[in-house]
Design a protein around this motif. Structure first.
Motif, PDB file in Angstrom:
ATOM      1  N   SER A 132      -4.120 -19.949 -32.727  1.00 30.47           N
ATOM      2  CA  SER A 132      -3.356 -20.764 -31.776  1.00 30.47           C
ATOM      3  C   SER A 132      -3.018 -22.150 -32.301  1.00 30.47           C
ATOM      4  CB  SER A 132      -4.131 -20.892 -30.468  1.00 30.47           C
ATOM      5  OG  SER A 132      -5.402 -21.487 -30.704  1.00 30.47           O
ATOM      6  N   GLN A 133      -3.852 -22.683 -33.222  1.00 29.58           N
ATOM      7  CA  GLN A 133      -3.600 -24.016 -33.759  1.00 29.58           C
ATOM      8  C   GLN A 133      -2.823 -23.991 -35.081  1.00 29.58           C
ATOM      9  OE1 GLN A 133      -4.405 -26.795 -31.919  1.00 29.58           O
ATOM     10  NE2 GLN A 133      -4.893 -25.162 -30.433  1.00 29.58           N
ATOM     11  N   HIS A 134      -2.321 -22.832 -35.448  1.00 24.97           N
ATOM     12  CA  HIS A 134      -1.579 -22.708 -36.707  1.00 24.97           C
ATOM     13  C   HIS A 134      -0.340 -23.604 -36.676  1.00 24.97           C
ATOM     14  CE1 HIS A 134       0.629 -20.915 -40.057  1.00 24.97           C
ATOM     15  NE2 HIS A 134      -0.504 -20.327 -40.427  1.00 24.97           N
ATOM     16  N   PRO A 135       0.025 -24.220 -37.815  1.00 25.92           N
ATOM     17  CA  PRO A 135       1.211 -25.093 -37.849  1.00 25.92           C
ATOM     18  C   PRO A 135       2.503 -24.420 -37.404  1.00 25.92           C
ATOM     19  CG  PRO A 135      -0.116 -25.422 -39.816  1.00 25.92           C
ATOM     20  CD  PRO A 135      -0.718 -24.254 -39.095  1.00 25.92           C
ATOM     21  N   LEU A 136       2.581 -23.095 -37.498  1.00 22.48           N
ATOM     22  CA  LEU A 136       3.775 -22.421 -36.996  1.00 22.48           C
ATOM     23  C   LEU A 136       3.914 -22.593 -35.485  1.00 22.48           C
ATOM     24  CD1 LEU A 136       3.629 -19.113 -39.057  1.00 22.48           C
ATOM     25  CD2 LEU A 136       5.421 -20.858 -39.197  1.00 22.48           C
ATOM     26  N   PHE A 137       2.792 -22.679 -34.788  1.00 18.87           N
ATOM     27  CA  PHE A 137       2.814 -22.896 -33.342  1.00 18.87           C
ATOM     28  C   PHE A 137       2.755 -24.375 -32.978  1.00 18.87           C
ATOM     29  CE2 PHE A 137       0.585 -18.620 -33.449  1.00 18.87           C
ATOM     30  CZ  PHE A 137       1.711 -17.909 -33.069  1.00 18.87           C
ATOM     31  N   LYS A 138       2.078 -25.141 -33.787  1.00 15.25           N
ATOM     32  CA  LYS A 138       1.899 -26.559 -33.501  1.00 15.25           C
ATOM     33  C   LYS A 138       2.263 -27.373 -34.738  1.00 15.25           C
ATOM     34  CE  LYS A 138      -1.469 -25.839 -29.874  1.00 15.25           C
ATOM     35  NZ  LYS A 138      -0.565 -26.097 -28.760  1.00 15.25           N
ATOM     36  N   PRO A 139       3.560 -27.463 -35.038  1.00 18.28           N
ATOM     37  CA  PRO A 139       3.977 -28.233 -36.220  1.00 18.28           C
ATOM     38  C   PRO A 139       3.557 -29.696 -36.090  1.00 18.28           C
ATOM     39  CG  PRO A 139       5.796 -26.915 -35.330  1.00 18.28           C
ATOM     40  CD  PRO A 139       4.701 -26.879 -34.315  1.00 18.28           C
ATOM     41  N   GLU A 140       3.098 -30.259 -37.178  1.00 20.07           N
ATOM     42  CA  GLU A 140       2.697 -31.660 -37.157  1.00 20.07           C
ATOM     43  C   GLU A 140       3.928 -32.560 -37.070  1.00 20.07           C
ATOM     44  OE1 GLU A 140       0.241 -32.690 -40.404  1.00 20.07           O
ATOM     45  OE2 GLU A 140      -1.307 -31.199 -39.957  1.00 20.07           O
ATOM     46  N   ARG A 141       3.761 -33.671 -36.384  1.00 18.64           N
ATOM     47  CA  ARG A 141       4.828 -34.662 -36.333  1.00 18.64           C
ATOM     48  C   ARG A 141       4.931 -35.354 -37.696  1.00 18.64           C
ATOM     49  NH1 ARG A 141       7.404 -37.287 -32.444  1.00 18.64           N
ATOM     50  NH2 ARG A 141       6.012 -36.461 -30.843  1.00 18.64           N
ATOM     51  N   PRO A 142       6.142 -35.491 -38.251  1.00 18.23           N
ATOM     52  CA  PRO A 142       6.269 -36.244 -39.507  1.00 18.23           C
ATOM     53  C   PRO A 142       5.759 -37.670 -39.328  1.00 18.23           C
ATOM     54  CG  PRO A 142       8.298 -35.055 -39.017  1.00 18.23           C
ATOM     55  CD  PRO A 142       7.435 -34.956 -37.790  1.00 18.23           C
ATOM     56  N   THR A 143       5.005 -38.132 -40.280  1.00 21.98           N
ATOM     57  CA  THR A 143       4.453 -39.483 -40.241  1.00 21.98           C
ATOM     58  C   THR A 143       4.701 -40.159 -41.581  1.00 21.98           C
ATOM     59  OG1 THR A 143       2.296 -38.666 -40.963  1.00 21.98           O
ATOM     60  CG2 THR A 143       2.647 -38.873 -38.581  1.00 21.98           C
ATOM     61  N   PRO A 144       4.679 -41.487 -41.621  1.00 20.32           N
ATOM     62  CA  PRO A 144       4.826 -42.183 -42.902  1.00 20.32           C
ATOM     63  C   PRO A 144       3.772 -41.727 -43.899  1.00 20.32           C
ATOM     64  CG  PRO A 144       5.060 -43.727 -41.086  1.00 20.32           C
ATOM     65  CD  PRO A 144       4.598 -42.426 -40.480  1.00 20.32           C
ATOM     66  N   ALA A 145       4.163 -41.680 -45.160  1.00 23.89           N
ATOM     67  CA  ALA A 145       3.233 -41.245 -46.198  1.00 23.89           C
ATOM     68  C   ALA A 145       2.218 -42.331 -46.531  1.00 23.89           C
ATOM     69  CB  ALA A 145       4.006 -40.856 -47.460  1.00 23.89           C
ATOM     70  N   VAL A 146       2.609 -43.577 -46.345  1.00 20.98           N
ATOM     71  CA  VAL A 146       1.711 -44.699 -46.628  1.00 20.98           C
ATOM     72  C   VAL A 146       1.782 -45.675 -45.478  1.00 20.98           C
ATOM     73  CG1 VAL A 146       1.918 -44.469 -49.121  1.00 20.98           C
ATOM     74  CG2 VAL A 146       3.522 -45.923 -47.907  1.00 20.98           C
ATOM     75  N   ALA A 147       0.786 -46.539 -45.379  1.00 22.68           N
ATOM     76  CA  ALA A 147       0.769 -47.539 -44.314  1.00 22.68           C
ATOM     77  C   ALA A 147       1.848 -48.582 -44.556  1.00 22.68           C
ATOM     78  CB  ALA A 147      -0.608 -48.207 -44.251  1.00 22.68           C
ATOM     79  N   ALA A 148       2.391 -49.095 -43.466  1.00 19.87           N
ATOM     80  CA  ALA A 148       3.431 -50.122 -43.567  1.00 19.87           C
ATOM     81  C   ALA A 148       2.873 -51.363 -44.244  1.00 19.87           C
ATOM     82  CB  ALA A 148       3.961 -50.474 -42.186  1.00 19.87           C
ATOM     83  N   PRO A 149       3.668 -52.017 -45.121  1.00 25.39           N
ATOM     84  CA  PRO A 149       3.181 -53.219 -45.792  1.00 25.39           C
ATOM     85  C   PRO A 149       3.015 -54.363 -44.798  1.00 25.39           C
ATOM     86  CG  PRO A 149       5.510 -52.852 -46.262  1.00 25.39           C
ATOM     87  CD  PRO A 149       5.024 -51.654 -45.522  1.00 25.39           C
TER      88      PRO A 149
END
Length: 542
Positions: free
Chosen positions: A525-542
């Motif tokens: 049920s928690q597989h990414p096909l059912f619950k795709p992750e929200r895109p997030t920044p790859a690094v923290a903002a400067p």
């Protein structure tokens, strides 16, 4: 299908960061590290760094993102004349995404640059069968036929194109060249004049037009055409060749394309400062280019400057409101900003502007899944499979959406329809096994067939995803102990590799099998096909 190298590559590289590798990864060839001692020191150092960056990150990529990373590596080698490793890299890209004609065409371009006309012709013909409307590909094949003296074959190839598309000057120019060689001077004049009508700045055509007039006995017109002759070639937009060679066709490196390709590669390897520098250089050369603007905005977003990225894209869209790449990028950035309504609107506009925009359909479908609307996601994933029928991940997305929407019977039927035409499509066989084993509407015969198919797959590979599908089929046929043991093997593999994400996923089904409970969904049920992750920044903002 549109063949666009840099825009698709950079988006896939930015947005696919952190995605799990595909379980259907093909066997790839090792790209040899060539001797760089004969290159200028600066060029050799750049290639070493490029290769090192690729080697560090290739294990984190799969599917199309990995294919495009191989293509960028091939581009680096091609530009300095190292064609053998470039061809190996492009061969790997083709294995990863077999239905994508870009990598087949690129192999033909590199073979041509190496002087291997026979291989180039074969690859061009293969790619043309997939993308018959891509003019640069058709023109490249016609050019080889002209060089080989097959003028009638080249003429038919080009005539077939202009019968459907009359807005490009190059096919008319090539038809003029063929007619001139065959001493059909009146026809040559007609073709060259049509090419010049479509591309008036192409002053190089006047040289050929003068020859055609001279052959037709019109000395005055020949002299007039000769007086207008210049060095501007016929216009041809070939994004793939530009990305591979840094310039149009097989000509010299063009700085803008080099900057863009460099930025693409640096993004794909997580070197955002270097990517930003290359993207800024590209924008300095072409401030209004949608691809360069989109790339720069994505770099901002990847580095955590989401507001700056949104502002950059909004400003660009005020001047180019219907550009599909800008709209796609806006949607991706809005997702990062946790604005799902804005993201959905942008993706829908991108699709309206370009219905073949597969990345927008994928992102929209995943957004709909993440926000609990699998029924709406089905249409996007179905369109994705129509655009890329050989991409197994698209079929997995569709099956997951159908199952989550309570339409598992539709999903099983869709998988079986694919297999009716391609019974050896291993990845979809696994999907069919998952569907038949978990859909309550499946018949006893369908479940028995699923078990037989899963057992065959498991004999070939005991990889975790395959083992889980086999365990599902065992459970669906009442073989609970065997299902538990098979799933335990998959779980052990995840534990051994310290993959905590897969451990949690495999444990869900393991616990169900142990309790003799058949799962209702083809994946946990928690597989990414059912619950795709929200895109997030790859690094923290400067």
């Amino acid at each position: 299908m549109r063949l666009r190298l840099a825009p698709l590559l950079v988006l896939a590289a930015v947005l696919a960061a952190g995605s799990p590798p595909s379980s259907a990864q093909p066997v790839l060839r090792t790209v040899a590290s060539p001797d760089l001692s004969r290159l200028p020191p600066g060029q050799a150092a750049w290639l070493r760094e490029t290769r090192a960056s690729f080697d560090r990150t290739r294990g984190e990529l799969a599917g199309e993102p990995l294919a495009q990373a191989y293509a960028v590596l091939a581009s680096a080698y091609t530009r300095v004349g190292l064609y053998d490793p470039a061809l190996t890299a492009l061969w790997n890209a083709e294995q990863l995404v077999p239905d994508d004609p870009r990598w087949i065409y690129a192999q033909g371009l590199v073979a041509h640059a190496r002087g291997d006309g026979a291989t180039a012709k074969t690859q061009f013909q293969r790619a043309l069968a997939i993308a018959p409307d891509y003019l640069p590909l058709r023109a490249a094949l016609a050019g080889l036929q002209i060089q080989a003296g097959d003028l009638d074959g080249a003429r038919k190839l080009l005539a077939d194109h202009v019968a459907k598309h009359t807005d490009q000057p190059l096919p008319y120019a090539l038809l003029g060249d063929i007619a001139l060689r065959q001493k059909r001077y009146a026809e040559a004049v007609t073709q060259y004049r049509q090419a010049l009508k479509l591309d008036p700045p192409a002053t190089r055509l006047y040289r050929s037009l003068a020859e055609a007039y001279q052959g037709a006995g019109n000395a005055a017109a020949a002299a007039e055409a000769r007086a207008k002759a210049g060095d501007v070639p016929v216009r041809l937009n070939d994004p793939l060749a530009q990305g591979l060679f840094g310039g149009p066709g097989l000509e010299a490196v063009e700085p803008f394309a080099l900057d863009m390709s460099s930025a693409v590669f640096f993004v794909s390897t997580g070197r955002y400062a270097a990517a930003r520098e290359s993207a800024d250089a590209a924008l300095g050369r072409k401030p209004g280019d949608a691809g360069a603007i989109a790339m720069r905005a994505r770099i901002d977003a990847a580095e955590g400057r989401v507001d700056a990225a949104r502002q950059r894209i909004a400003q660009a869209l005020s001047a180019q409101p219907d550009d599909p790449l800008l709209l796609l990028t806006q949607g991706a950035i809005q997702e990062m900003a946790v604005d799902d309504v804005g993201a959905q609107t942008a993706f829908q506009k991108a699709i309206a502007a370009d219905p073949s925009q597969s990345e927008a359909r994928l992102r929209l479908g995943q957004l709909l899944m993440r926000t609990g609307r699998p029924g709406d996601a089905i249409a996007q994933f179905r369109a994705l499979t129509e655009l890329h029928p050989n991409d197994g991940e698209g079929w997995a997305q569709l099956l997951a959406a159908e199952a989550a929407a309570g339409r598992c019977a539709d999903g099983l039927r869709d998988m079986n329809q694919v297999l009716a035409g391609r019974p050896d499509y291993g990845f979809v066989i696994q999907l069919s096994v998952r569907a038949a084993s978990t859909c309550r509407g499946a018949t006893a015969e369908q479940r028995r067939k699923a078990l037989a198919d899963a057992e065959k797959l498991y004999r070939i590979s005991s990889a975790g995803e395959v083992a889980e599908a086999y365990a599902l089929a065992l459970a669906a046929n009442g073989k609970w102990k065997e299902a538990e043991e098979t799933q335990a093997a998959a779980l052990f593999g995840a534990v051994s590799s310290r993959d905590t994400t897969r451990q949690a996923l495999y444990r869900e089904f393991y616990d169900r099998f142990k309790a003799k409970q058949l799962p209702e969904l083809p994946w946990p049920s928690q597989h990414p096909l059912f619950k795709p992750e929200r895109p997030t920044p790859a690094v923290a903002a400067p």
